[in-house]
Design a protein around this motif. Structure first.
Motif, PDB file in Angstrom:
ATOM      1  N   ALA A   1       0.844  -1.202   0.000  1.00 16.54           N
ATOM      2  CA  ALA A   1       0.000   0.000   0.000  1.00 16.54           C
ATOM      3  C   ALA A   1       0.879   1.251   0.000  1.00 16.54           C
ATOM      4  O   ALA A   1       0.558   2.249  -0.657  1.00 16.54           O
ATOM      5  CB  ALA A   1      -0.916   0.003   1.215  1.00 16.54           C
ATOM      6  N   GLN A   2       1.994   1.192   0.735  1.00 15.07           N
ATOM      7  CA  GLN A   2       2.893   2.357   0.764  1.00 15.07           C
ATOM      8  C   GLN A   2       3.554   2.569  -0.594  1.00 15.07           C
ATOM      9  O   GLN A   2       3.695   3.703  -1.056  1.00 15.07           O
ATOM     10  CB  GLN A   2       3.948   2.179   1.861  1.00 15.07           C
ATOM     11  CG  GLN A   2       3.367   2.346   3.261  1.00 15.07           C
ATOM     12  CD  GLN A   2       4.400   2.072   4.347  1.00 15.07           C
ATOM     13  OE1 GLN A   2       5.124   1.079   4.292  1.00 15.07           O
ATOM     14  NE2 GLN A   2       4.467   2.954   5.327  1.00 15.07           N
ATOM     15  N   ILE A   3       3.969   1.467  -1.242  1.00 17.80           N
ATOM     16  CA  ILE A   3       4.547   1.585  -2.591  1.00 17.80           C
ATOM     17  C   ILE A   3       3.506   2.205  -3.530  1.00 17.80           C
ATOM     18  O   ILE A   3       3.821   3.089  -4.325  1.00 17.80           O
ATOM     19  CB  ILE A   3       5.015   0.205  -3.134  1.00 17.80           C
ATOM     20  CG1 ILE A   3       6.185  -0.354  -2.299  1.00 17.80           C
ATOM     21  CG2 ILE A   3       5.378   0.284  -4.612  1.00 17.80           C
ATOM     22  CD1 ILE A   3       7.546   0.259  -2.584  1.00 17.80           C
ATOM     23  N   ASP A   4       2.246   1.767  -3.406  1.00 19.09           N
ATOM     24  CA  ASP A   4       1.167   2.340  -4.219  1.00 19.09           C
ATOM     25  C   ASP A   4       1.075   3.851  -4.034  1.00 19.09           C
ATOM     26  O   ASP A   4       0.895   4.601  -4.993  1.00 19.09           O
ATOM     27  CB  ASP A   4      -0.181   1.734  -3.814  1.00 19.09           C
ATOM     28  CG  ASP A   4      -0.478   0.483  -4.631  1.00 19.09           C
ATOM     29  OD1 ASP A   4       0.366   0.118  -5.468  1.00 19.09           O
ATOM     30  OD2 ASP A   4      -1.540  -0.117  -4.413  1.00 19.09           O
ATOM     31  N   ASP A   5       1.175   4.301  -2.776  1.00 22.26           N
ATOM     32  CA  ASP A   5       1.089   5.735  -2.503  1.00 22.26           C
ATOM     33  C   ASP A   5       2.276   6.480  -3.119  1.00 22.26           C
ATOM     34  O   ASP A   5       2.123   7.596  -3.619  1.00 22.26           O
ATOM     35  CB  ASP A   5       1.017   5.999  -0.991  1.00 22.26           C
ATOM     36  CG  ASP A   5      -0.334   5.580  -0.408  1.00 22.26           C
ATOM     37  OD1 ASP A   5      -1.293   5.414  -1.186  1.00 22.26           O
ATOM     38  OD2 ASP A   5      -0.427   5.422   0.824  1.00 22.26           O
ATOM     39  N   LEU A   6       3.458   5.858  -3.081  1.00 24.14           N
ATOM     40  CA  LEU A   6       4.626   6.498  -3.702  1.00 24.14           C
ATOM     41  C   LEU A   6       4.460   6.556  -5.220  1.00 24.14           C
ATOM     42  O   LEU A   6       4.827   7.552  -5.855  1.00 24.14           O
ATOM     43  CB  LEU A   6       5.915   5.748  -3.349  1.00 24.14           C
ATOM     44  CG  LEU A   6       6.464   5.994  -1.940  1.00 24.14           C
ATOM     45  CD1 LEU A   6       7.735   5.184  -1.723  1.00 24.14           C
ATOM     46  CD2 LEU A   6       6.756   7.474  -1.693  1.00 24.14           C
ATOM     47  N   VAL A   7       3.913   5.479  -5.801  1.00 23.93           N
ATOM     48  CA  VAL A   7       3.641   5.489  -7.246  1.00 23.93           C
ATOM     49  C   VAL A   7       2.706   6.659  -7.569  1.00 23.93           C
ATOM     50  O   VAL A   7       2.947   7.432  -8.495  1.00 23.93           O
ATOM     51  CB  VAL A   7       3.018   4.140  -7.707  1.00 23.93           C
ATOM     52  CG1 VAL A   7       2.452   4.261  -9.116  1.00 23.93           C
ATOM     53  CG2 VAL A   7       4.051   3.027  -7.655  1.00 23.93           C
ATOM     54  N   ALA A   8       1.643   6.823  -6.743  1.00 20.31           N
ATOM     55  CA  ALA A   8       0.690   7.915  -6.961  1.00 20.31           C
ATOM     56  C   ALA A   8       1.405   9.257  -6.867  1.00 20.31           C
ATOM     57  O   ALA A   8       1.179  10.153  -7.687  1.00 20.31           O
ATOM     58  CB  ALA A   8      -0.437   7.850  -5.934  1.00 20.31           C
ATOM     59  N   LEU A   9       2.278   9.396  -5.868  1.00 26.34           N
ATOM     60  CA  LEU A   9       3.010  10.657  -5.706  1.00 26.34           C
ATOM     61  C   LEU A   9       3.813  10.988  -6.959  1.00 26.34           C
ATOM     62  O   LEU A   9       3.721  12.095  -7.495  1.00 26.34           O
ATOM     63  CB  LEU A   9       3.955  10.578  -4.490  1.00 26.34           C
ATOM     64  CG  LEU A   9       4.907  11.768  -4.388  1.00 26.34           C
ATOM     65  CD1 LEU A   9       4.176  13.011  -3.910  1.00 26.34           C
ATOM     66  CD2 LEU A   9       6.095  11.472  -3.485  1.00 26.34           C
TER      67      LEU A   9
END
Ligand code: HEC
Ligand code: HEC
Length: 268
Positions: free
Chosen positions: A127-135
Motif C-alpha cells: 500500500a505504501q509503494i502504491d502511494d509512492l507510485v501515486a506521488l
C-alpha cells in the motif's frame, strides 16, 4: 449532586471543550487524505528529498550516471528514465527497473555511478509503494489516463502560477498553514474540497477573489481567516474565463485520477 460530582462534571466539560479543536483538526486532516498526500508524507519520512530536489531546486551531480545528475521531480524526468508504470514500481522496489539489469553496459554503469536509488521494496508495504507510485505520477504527470485537453492546459497553467506549490502536486493538499482552521492548506482531492467548493461558480470565485461569499458569513471561518499565515491569492482579472475553466477541468481530472473514487489503480 455532591461537590465531588460537580467537580468531576466541571472537569469533564473543560476537557471536552479543550479537546474539541484538536478533534476538529484531526477530522479535517482525515478528510483531506488521498494517495498523493500519503505518498508525499512517506517521501519526506523515507528521505527521498535528500536526493531528489523539490520543484525548482538544482539537481545534485551524479557522475557516471546516464544523465549526470539525480532527477528532480515535477520536471517530467520520469519519462527519461522509465517506460511505464510497471517500471516506476520496479525502480521504487528494486532501485532500478528490471530492464536495466538485462543489458551488461547499463548494469555496469549503474554499479559504478556515484549515487544510486535505494531499493524500498523490503522496507515498505504494498500500500505504501502504491502511494509512492501515486506521488510520482502526480508530480511528474506520468502515465496518467487520457483526459480532456483543457485539463492538460490547466495543469501547465497551474504549474506556471504556482497552484501546486501551495496546494500540493495535483492538489494533494496538506502543506502547513499556521493559524488556519485545519493547520494546513486544503487541496482538491479530498472531502474538504467538496465542502469548500460546491460547484464551478464557487471555484471561479475562489480563484478570482481569494475567498468565498458563502463561507464569509461564518464567524468560525472569519476567526481563522484573520489569523492564518497564508491566504489564497486573488487572481482578479489576470485570468481569462478560458483559463479559469482549464484550471477547473484540471482539478476535476486530478480528482478522477487520485480522489476518493479514483480510477487510476485498482488497489487504491
Ligand atoms: C541516494 C539517493 C536517492 C534517494 C534517497 C532516492 N532516490 Fe530516486 N533516484 C536516485 C537516482 C540516482 C535516480 C536515477 C536513476 C539512476 O541514475 O540510477 C533515481 C530515480 C528515481 C525515479 C525515476 C526518475 C524520475 O525522476 O521519475 C523515481 C520515480 C524515483 N527515483 C523516486 C524516488 C522515491 C519516491 C524515493 C523515496 C522513497 C527516492 N527516489 C529516493 C537516487 C535516489
Ligand atoms: C500562496 C499560496 C497559494 C497559492 C499560490 C494558491 N492558493 Fe489556493 N488557497 C490557498 C489557501 C491558504 C487557501 C485556503 C483558503 C482559506 O481557507 O482561506 C486556498 C484555497 C483555494 C481554494 C478553495 C479551497 C480548496 O479546497 O482548496 C481553491 C479552489 C484554490 N485555492 C485554488 C487555487 C488555484 C487554482 C491556484 C492557482 C491559480 C491557487 N489556489 C493558488 C493558498 C494558495
Amino acid at each position: 449532586m455532591s461537590r465531588r460530582r460537580w467537580l468531576l462534571a466541571f472537569c469533564f466539560v473543560v476537557l471536552v471543550t479543550a479537546a474539541l479543536p484538536l478533534l476538529g483538526r484531526a477530522l479535517l486532516w482525515h478528510w483531506e487524505s488521498n494517495p498523493v498526500l500519503r505518498g508525499h508524507r512517506l517521501a519526506q519520512e523515507q528521505g527521498c528529498e535528500s536526493c531528489h530536489r523539490p520543484f525548482g531546486g538544482k539537481e545534485i551531480e551524479n557522475p557516471g550516471s546516464r544523465w549526470g545528475s539525480i532527477p528532480s521531480f515535477q520536471s517530467g524526468n520520469a519519462l527519461m528514465y522509465l517506460r511505464d508504470e510497471q517500471e516506476l514500481e520496479e525502480i521504487l522496489r528494486l532501485g532500478l527497473p528490471k530492464s536495466w539489469s538485462e543489458t551488461a553496459d547499463v548494469r555496469q554503469r549503474h554499479a559504478e555511478q556515484r549515487l544510486r536509488m535505494p531499493a524500498y521494496g523490503e522496507r515498505l508495504s504494498d500500500a505504501q509503494i502504491d502511494d509512492l507510485v501515486a506521488l510520482v505520477q502526480a508530480e511528474e504527470a506520468f502515465g496518467l489516463p487520457e483526459e480532456d485537453p483543457t485539463a492538460t492546459t490547466g495543469r501547465a497553467l497551474a504549474r506556471r502560477l504556482g497552484c501546486p506549490s501551495c496546494h500540493g502536486a495535483e492538489g494533494a493538499g496538506g502543506h502547513p498553514n499556521p493559524g488556519s482552521l485545519g493547520g494546513f492548506i486544503p487541496g482538491f482531492l479530498g472531502r474538504n474540497f467538496v465542502d469548500l467548493v460546491r460547484n464551478r461558480e464557487e471555484f471561479f470565485e475562489w480563484v478570482r477573489t481569494g475567498t468565498s461569499r458563502r463561507l464569509e458569513g461564518n464567524p468560525v471561518v472569519q476567526f481563522f481567516w484573520a489569523r492564518q499565515a497564508i491566504s489564497m491569492p486573488a487572481y482578479g482579472d489576470s485570468l481569462t474565463e478560458d483559463e479559469l475553466q482549464s484550471l477547473y477541468m484540471w482539478t476535476q481530472s486530478a480528482r478522477n485520477n487520485f480522489g476518493a473514487s479514483a480510477t487510476l489503480r485498482t488497489s487504491r
